[in-house]
Design a protein around this motif. Structure first.
Motif, PDB file in Angstrom:
ATOM      1  N   THR A 152     102.222  75.391  41.239  1.00 53.87           N
ATOM      2  CA  THR A 152     103.090  74.706  40.277  1.00 53.87           C
ATOM      3  C   THR A 152     104.463  75.371  40.231  1.00 53.87           C
ATOM      4  O   THR A 152     105.504  74.697  40.164  1.00 53.87           O
ATOM      5  CB  THR A 152     102.447  74.713  38.886  1.00 53.87           C
ATOM      6  OG1 THR A 152     101.174  74.069  38.953  1.00 53.87           O
ATOM      7  CG2 THR A 152     103.325  73.987  37.878  1.00 53.87           C
ATOM      8  N   SER A 153     104.496  76.705  40.280  1.00 55.16           N
ATOM      9  CA  SER A 153     105.777  77.413  40.287  1.00 55.16           C
ATOM     10  C   SER A 153     106.573  77.081  41.535  1.00 55.16           C
ATOM     11  O   SER A 153     107.796  76.931  41.487  1.00 55.16           O
ATOM     12  CB  SER A 153     105.533  78.924  40.203  1.00 55.16           C
ATOM     13  OG  SER A 153     104.856  79.268  39.009  1.00 55.16           O
ATOM     14  N   CYS A 182     107.879  73.342  41.158  1.00 54.40           N
ATOM     15  CA  CYS A 182     108.958  73.119  40.182  1.00 54.40           C
ATOM     16  C   CYS A 182     110.207  73.932  40.504  1.00 54.40           C
ATOM     17  O   CYS A 182     111.187  73.876  39.755  1.00 54.40           O
ATOM     18  CB  CYS A 182     108.465  73.428  38.769  1.00 54.40           C
ATOM     19  SG  CYS A 182     108.173  75.178  38.440  1.00 54.40           S
ATOM     20  N   ARG A 231     110.491  77.333  40.728  1.00 53.45           N
ATOM     21  CA  ARG A 231     110.610  78.664  40.110  1.00 53.45           C
ATOM     22  C   ARG A 231     110.905  79.715  41.169  1.00 53.45           C
ATOM     23  O   ARG A 231     111.620  80.686  40.913  1.00 53.45           O
ATOM     24  CB  ARG A 231     109.330  78.991  39.359  1.00 53.45           C
ATOM     25  CG  ARG A 231     109.370  80.334  38.638  1.00 53.45           C
ATOM     26  CD  ARG A 231     108.123  80.539  37.799  1.00 53.45           C
ATOM     27  NE  ARG A 231     108.150  81.813  37.101  1.00 53.45           N
ATOM     28  CZ  ARG A 231     107.202  82.227  36.266  1.00 53.45           C
ATOM     29  NH1 ARG A 231     106.161  81.444  36.029  1.00 53.45           N
ATOM     30  NH2 ARG A 231     107.298  83.393  35.682  1.00 53.45           N
ATOM     31  N   ARG A 246     104.697  64.721  44.716  1.00 50.87           N
ATOM     32  CA  ARG A 246     106.045  64.678  44.126  1.00 50.87           C
ATOM     33  C   ARG A 246     106.563  63.247  44.074  1.00 50.87           C
ATOM     34  O   ARG A 246     107.290  62.871  43.157  1.00 50.87           O
ATOM     35  CB  ARG A 246     106.998  65.536  44.950  1.00 50.87           C
ATOM     36  CG  ARG A 246     107.089  66.984  44.522  1.00 50.87           C
ATOM     37  CD  ARG A 246     108.204  67.685  45.274  1.00 50.87           C
ATOM     38  NE  ARG A 246     108.546  68.967  44.693  1.00 50.87           N
ATOM     39  CZ  ARG A 246     109.556  69.713  45.100  1.00 50.87           C
ATOM     40  NH1 ARG A 246     110.323  69.310  46.097  1.00 50.87           N
ATOM     41  NH2 ARG A 246     109.817  70.872  44.532  1.00 50.87           N
TER      42      ARG A 246
END
Length: 625
Positions: free
Chosen positions: A91-92, A95, A97, A242
């Protein structure tokens, strides 16, 4: 030390031997969701082969000891398996990160370092290999530590030692593995990206103990079964999409001759494959498609799955998979798609298919924008003229109006008085007490005439009494059509368009009625309509289109289930080339009638893409881009 790592003599060797043979037979791959053909994830490996590894250690164990050891292997593998931290890391990455994620995989035979990062298109992460080595490259006795080679050359015995077995030589490979792992890490190009450690050897004591010595302060540590994939892509299978995934196709507007690109949603953004680590995959999406008509295709059509945002033009669609299907002109097919990972889709299709080598831009840009030079169209329109009159019923009048509107739309589409000819058939119910050949359900006939003459004739038709709830004289229409065979023009596109409500009478064995008191009557003339319809389709080349006003008893929840299935099957045959509900836009019905009659311009390329089958509203039209 984890209690699973405590040595317990012969039982430890039994488990190690079973783990080694299990890897040789593909068991961990099956339990990781990638089973070889015929593999059973829970099947015990061949203990006779495993017994070779512990020969000479004492009394040979019996079958009960092997079964108990195998249960322990599976239980400890389940207990040691963990994917904790993977969701946070992916997830990081998704997104933004961090820009990349380094993945260190520690397996029962190899070590690998890869870097996961999104490509320039941003639609799926890609794995770039950085280093890949076998354990033996670091444990061959040349690392500065005296003694014989730590790992034998024979793969089975090497796996036995790596699984924690000792055997008669009382060998232990934990220390050599630890040194090898630290050497691999020192010599690999680790950067500033966060690290994810994946131990693909859950339950393998020496490998896990070596991995424990790394002790990364912030890196998540995953433990998975001893399956070694060709790349770490299985780690990202649970990553949500996505962008949505679509099936691209070409759509032919039979009324104008224009050809456009359309797409149908398969998997929306945010979709996942299902449970991780070998859980049930996502649902299968069925998509009915067809080949372009005769003259507009080469007999091969491409089914292209693309990834795209909701507003992106076709020029920016990114291909996920493309398959070349063998589809004769006008034929139909059902494609079944299953999501396997981010931008990884599987296709199930009964016919022959192979990868399409043409790039998506070429398929899209070479699609002709318009078809031209229509062939002559011979249309026979059959209308059910029986219907209820109680309460001011207007069903028959509405059917006649719909028939006239479709004829007008077809006339507008093909243009030219000599291009279109229309024949008419009006059919009604059999009388309740009819014996064979007492009456003829065909009450209106018009040979092949101009479209205007057919429209005028329809205005003079009148309502006929409803004599039966569940069937009507439609079974006589295919025989009437066969009797008109001499009226077809040699080069014409031939269409039977039926506008009605009830299915034909069955010839025998009528379906059972459950909720209503009346029964389904068979045809008093015992007409075999299916064979006659098949004959005109295949020998005369007649396309079948139907516009159906379904009666209330065709509702599968509140109606008659047996009768509804019978009626659905009958209307599927009469609407084999297009089935529409009553009240549909007559231009779309006309498009189904006329599209196969359109031809390519003389300098035009064939349509390479599949086309939608039927009148589904799930296809979205796109401007060429």
């Amino acid at each position: 030390m984890h209690p699973d790592h405590a040595g317990i003599g012969i039982e430890d060797d039994l488990r190690a031997a079973l783990r080694a043979v299990d890897v040789m037979e593909g068991g961990p791959a099956a339990r990781a969701g990638r089973p070889p053909a015929g593999a059973d994830p829970a099947a015990a490996p061949d203990h006779r082969l495993a017994a070779r590894l512990i020969a000479g250690t004492g009394t040979p164990p019996g079958s009960h000891a092997w079964k108990r050891a195998w249960r322990d292997v599976l239980a400890r593998e389940r207990a040691r398996t963990t994917r904790s931290g993977l969701g946070w890391a992916l997830t990081s990455l998704a997104c933004g990160r961090f820009a990349a994620l380094d993945v260190l995989e520690i397996g029962c035979e190899r070590l690998r370092l890869s870097r996961l990062a999104y490509g320039t298109d941003g639609h799926a992460p890609e794995a770039r290999p950085l280093a890949d080595s076998a354990w033996g490259e670091f444990t061959d006795g040349t690392d500065g530590h005296p003694g014989p080679p730590a790992l034998p050359a024979e793969r089975l015995r090497r796996l036995f030692l790596l699984a924690g077995g000792t055997g008669p030589a009382a060998a232990d490979v934990t220390d050599p593995l630890t040194r090898a792992l630290h050497t691999f890490v020192r010599e690999t190009p680790l950067g500033t990206a966060p690290l994810l450690v994946v131990v693909r050897a859950a339950g393998w004591r020496p490998v896990e103990q070596a991995a424990d010595t790394l002790r990364p302060e912030t890196a998540p540590v995953l433990r998975l079964p001893a399956y070694w994939p060709g790349h770490p892509g299985d780690l990202i299978d649970d990553l949500p999409l996505r962008h949505a995934i679509w099936l691209a196709a070409a759509d032919i507007d039979g009324t104008s001759g224009t050809v456009g690109l359309v797409r149908r949603p398969l998997f929306p953004a945010g979709s996942r494959t299902g449970e991780p680590a070998g859980g049930e995959p996502g649902a299968v999406v069925r998509v009915p498609v067809a080949a372009p008509p005769h003259g507009a295709t080469t007999g091969e059509s491409a089914a292209v799955v693309v990834s795209a945002g909701p507003g992106e033009p076709p020029s920016r669609w990114r291909p996920v998979r493309a398959d070349r299907l063998e589809l004769p002109p006008g034929s139909r097919a059902a494609l079944h798609y299953r999501l396997r990972g981010p931008d990884r889709v599987d296709l199930a299709y009964d016919g022959h298919h192979e990868p399409e080598t043409a790039p998506w831009p070429a398929l899209a840009h070479t699609t002709p924008r318009r078809l031209s030079r229509p062939r002559p169209v011979d249309l026979v329109l059959a209308v059910e003229v029986a219907g209820p009159q109680a309460g001011g019923g207007t069903a028959v009048e509405e059917r006649l109006q719909e028939a006239a509107a479709v004829v007008a739309a077809v006339r507008h589409a093909v243009g030219g008085d000599d291009t279109l000819r229309v024949g008419l058939i009006g059919y009604r119910d059999h009388a309740p007490l009819d014996r064979p050949h007492d009456s003829d359900p065909i009450v209106h006939r018009l040979g092949m005439a101009t479209a205007q003459a057919a429209e005028r004739a329809l205005t003079g038709w009148h309502h006929s009494a409803l004599r039966h709830d569940f069937a009507t004289g439609l079974e006589h229409v295919p025989h009437e059509l066969a009797a008109r065979r001499h009226l077809w023009r040699p080069d014409s596109h031939r269409v039977l368009l039926v506008i009605g409500s009830r299915p034909p009478h069955p010839r025998a064995a009528p379906p059972q009625v459950l909720r209503r008191s009346a029964a389904v009557r068979i045809c008093p003339d015992r007409v075999e309509w299916e064979a006659a319809l098949d004959e005109v389709r295949h020998y005369d080349g007649v396309a079948c289109v139907a516009v159906v006003d379904e009666p209330a008893w065709m509702d599968h929840l509140e109606g008659e289930p047996h009768l509804a299935r019978w009626a659905d099957r009958a209307w599927d045959l009469f609407g084999a080339d297009g089935r529409f509900t009553a009240g549909h836009d007559p231009r779309r019905v006309a498009s189904a009638v006329t599209a196969p009659a359109l031809c390519l311009p003389e300098d035009g390329a064939p349509i390479r893409l599949v086309v939608p089958d039927g009148a589904s509203g799930e296809w979205l039209h796109e401007a060429a881009g």
